[in-house]
Scaffold this motif. Sequence first.
Motif, mmCIF file in Angstrom:
data_model
loop_
_atom_site.group_PDB
_atom_site.id
_atom_site.type_symbol
_atom_site.label_atom_id
_atom_site.label_comp_id
_atom_site.label_asym_id
_atom_site.label_seq_id
_atom_site.Cartn_x
_atom_site.Cartn_y
_atom_site.Cartn_z
ATOM 1 N N ARG A 183 10.793 32.405 15.015
ATOM 2 C CA ARG A 183 10.489 32.630 13.597
ATOM 3 C C ARG A 183 9.096 32.114 13.261
ATOM 4 N N ILE A 184 8.731 30.970 13.817
ATOM 5 C CA ILE A 184 7.414 30.392 13.548
ATOM 6 C C ILE A 184 6.317 31.223 14.190
ATOM 7 N N PHE A 185 6.457 31.472 15.494
ATOM 8 C CA PHE A 185 5.355 32.084 16.233
ATOM 9 C C PHE A 185 5.395 33.606 16.248
ATOM 10 N N SER A 186 6.330 34.184 15.502
ATOM 11 C CA SER A 186 6.256 35.616 15.221
ATOM 12 C C SER A 186 5.267 35.886 14.100
ATOM 13 N N ARG A 187 4.812 34.839 13.458
ATOM 14 C CA ARG A 187 3.721 34.964 12.494
ATOM 15 C C ARG A 187 2.399 34.820 13.242
ATOM 16 N N ALA A 188 1.653 35.912 13.284
ATOM 17 C CA ALA A 188 0.430 35.941 14.084
ATOM 18 C C ALA A 188 -0.579 34.885 13.646
ATOM 19 N N ASP A 189 -0.635 34.579 12.351
ATOM 20 C CA ASP A 189 -1.607 33.590 11.887
ATOM 21 C C ASP A 189 -1.280 32.198 12.438
ATOM 22 N N LEU A 190 0.014 31.881 12.549
ATOM 23 C CA LEU A 190 0.399 30.566 13.067
ATOM 24 C C LEU A 190 0.194 30.490 14.577
ATOM 25 N N LEU A 191 0.558 31.552 15.290
ATOM 26 C CA LEU A 191 0.359 31.554 16.739
ATOM 27 C C LEU A 191 -1.129 31.497 17.081
ATOM 28 N N LEU B 159 15.258 21.957 11.375
ATOM 29 C CA LEU B 159 15.721 22.392 12.687
ATOM 30 C C LEU B 159 14.632 22.146 13.727
ATOM 31 N N ASP B 160 15.025 22.147 14.974
ATOM 32 C CA ASP B 160 14.099 21.892 16.075
ATOM 33 C C ASP B 160 13.275 23.151 16.357
ATOM 34 N N PRO B 161 11.931 23.084 16.216
ATOM 35 C CA PRO B 161 11.101 24.276 16.426
ATOM 36 C C PRO B 161 11.034 24.718 17.885
ATOM 37 N N LYS B 162 11.566 23.908 18.793
ATOM 38 C CA LYS B 162 11.539 24.260 20.208
ATOM 39 C C LYS B 162 12.711 25.152 20.608
ATOM 40 N N ILE B 163 13.674 25.330 19.697
ATOM 41 C CA ILE B 163 14.849 26.149 19.978
ATOM 42 C C ILE B 163 14.556 27.609 19.636
ATOM 43 N N TYR C 281 -2.351 20.172 6.355
ATOM 44 C CA TYR C 281 -2.978 21.265 7.101
ATOM 45 C C TYR C 281 -2.089 22.494 6.946
ATOM 46 N N ALA C 282 -2.598 23.516 6.273
ATOM 47 C CA ALA C 282 -1.776 24.637 5.827
ATOM 48 C C ALA C 282 -0.957 25.321 6.931
ATOM 49 N N PRO C 283 -1.539 25.663 8.100
ATOM 50 C CA PRO C 283 -0.727 26.336 9.125
ATOM 51 C C PRO C 283 0.452 25.490 9.591
ATOM 52 N N VAL C 284 0.235 24.194 9.823
ATOM 53 C CA VAL C 284 1.329 23.328 10.251
ATOM 54 C C VAL C 284 2.333 23.139 9.113
ATOM 55 N N ALA C 285 1.851 23.033 7.893
ATOM 56 C CA ALA C 285 2.751 22.922 6.743
ATOM 57 C C ALA C 285 3.647 24.152 6.640
ATOM 58 N N ASP C 286 3.073 25.343 6.896
ATOM 59 C CA ASP C 286 3.874 26.567 6.892
ATOM 60 C C ASP C 286 4.919 26.533 8.000
ATOM 61 N N ALA C 287 4.525 26.029 9.183
ATOM 62 C CA ALA C 287 5.464 25.932 10.294
ATOM 63 C C ALA C 287 6.604 24.971 9.953
ATOM 64 N N VAL C 288 6.275 23.849 9.312
ATOM 65 C CA VAL C 288 7.305 22.897 8.877
ATOM 66 C C VAL C 288 8.270 23.584 7.919
ATOM 67 N N LYS C 289 7.735 24.355 6.986
ATOM 68 C CA LYS C 289 8.567 25.066 6.010
ATOM 69 C C LYS C 289 9.556 25.991 6.719
ATOM 70 N N LEU C 290 9.121 26.606 7.810
ATOM 71 C CA LEU C 290 9.965 27.552 8.538
ATOM 72 C C LEU C 290 11.055 26.867 9.363
#
Length: 295
Positions: A16-24, A6-10, A196-205
Amino acid sequence: MNLSYLDPKIDLVFKRIFSRADLLKDFLNAVLPLDAPVETLTYLPAEQAPQIPGMRFSIVDVKCHDQSGQVFVVEMQMLWTDAYFSRILFGGAQAIVNQLFSGAPYQSLCPVYSVTVLNDVFKQDANEKDCWLHHYKITKLADPGDILQGLQFVILELPKFTPQTQVEKRVTALWLRFLREAGKPDFVPDESLLSYAPVADAVKLTEFAGYSAVEIENYQKYLDALRNEKSVLLDAVTKGRTEGRTEGQTEGRIEGRIEGRTEVARNLLPLLDDEAIAQVSGLTLSAIKKLREGA
């Protein structure tokens, strides 16, 4: 097995991605010109920011502060209008005002960063065709090095982003590539994104399989509404320009230009504020006020 993304910009996916403080936190440290890295983040309740009429689906935001109290207002903006400048000014000022409880001293105020990730282009100047990061501060005109601390604005234009330096080619590039590319029909994350783990996690989401049928339905409705917003804005400007050209051919060039500008302004009345309409149409604020009164 190929996975759909899905598009992460929607709205649904972005939050869902940036509600994770570590990713933000990782994203902010990667893309912002900070004096010191963000170490911890705490989310703030969403304030009632003003909606730009007709732009309800193109804006998504997340608010938080770091270990020093510094506040970040992070917005994903899908479409651009000049009225958006007014919105980010309001949002930044509101993030300052909301810190000051009754009786608290002004010295307790913490700096605010207003961060806009823009999936559009607002700087059409040929001199800035490769400039994807726009950093605004409040400075003294006679001495730009004399900065009034407390409020800064950063706008990232995703369509313009092309990594140039070694720093950009690493973490910054990974985050911005992810935001720009994920969600496209042919998107398949390459090894650099997944290494890169943080981006990989974001891709997973963003994986389609991670969302319920109801969430996918809401995602599709959001996309449809966003397309509708974009169409309305484009139609309003195109219609005004076309009618202006036609009118100019039949009644004279000068009258046609005026009528064309008036029609552009009339079509934009339900969408933008008066100052934004003035910039788009070329009419004066008083002329737009008369149009609004007669609408």
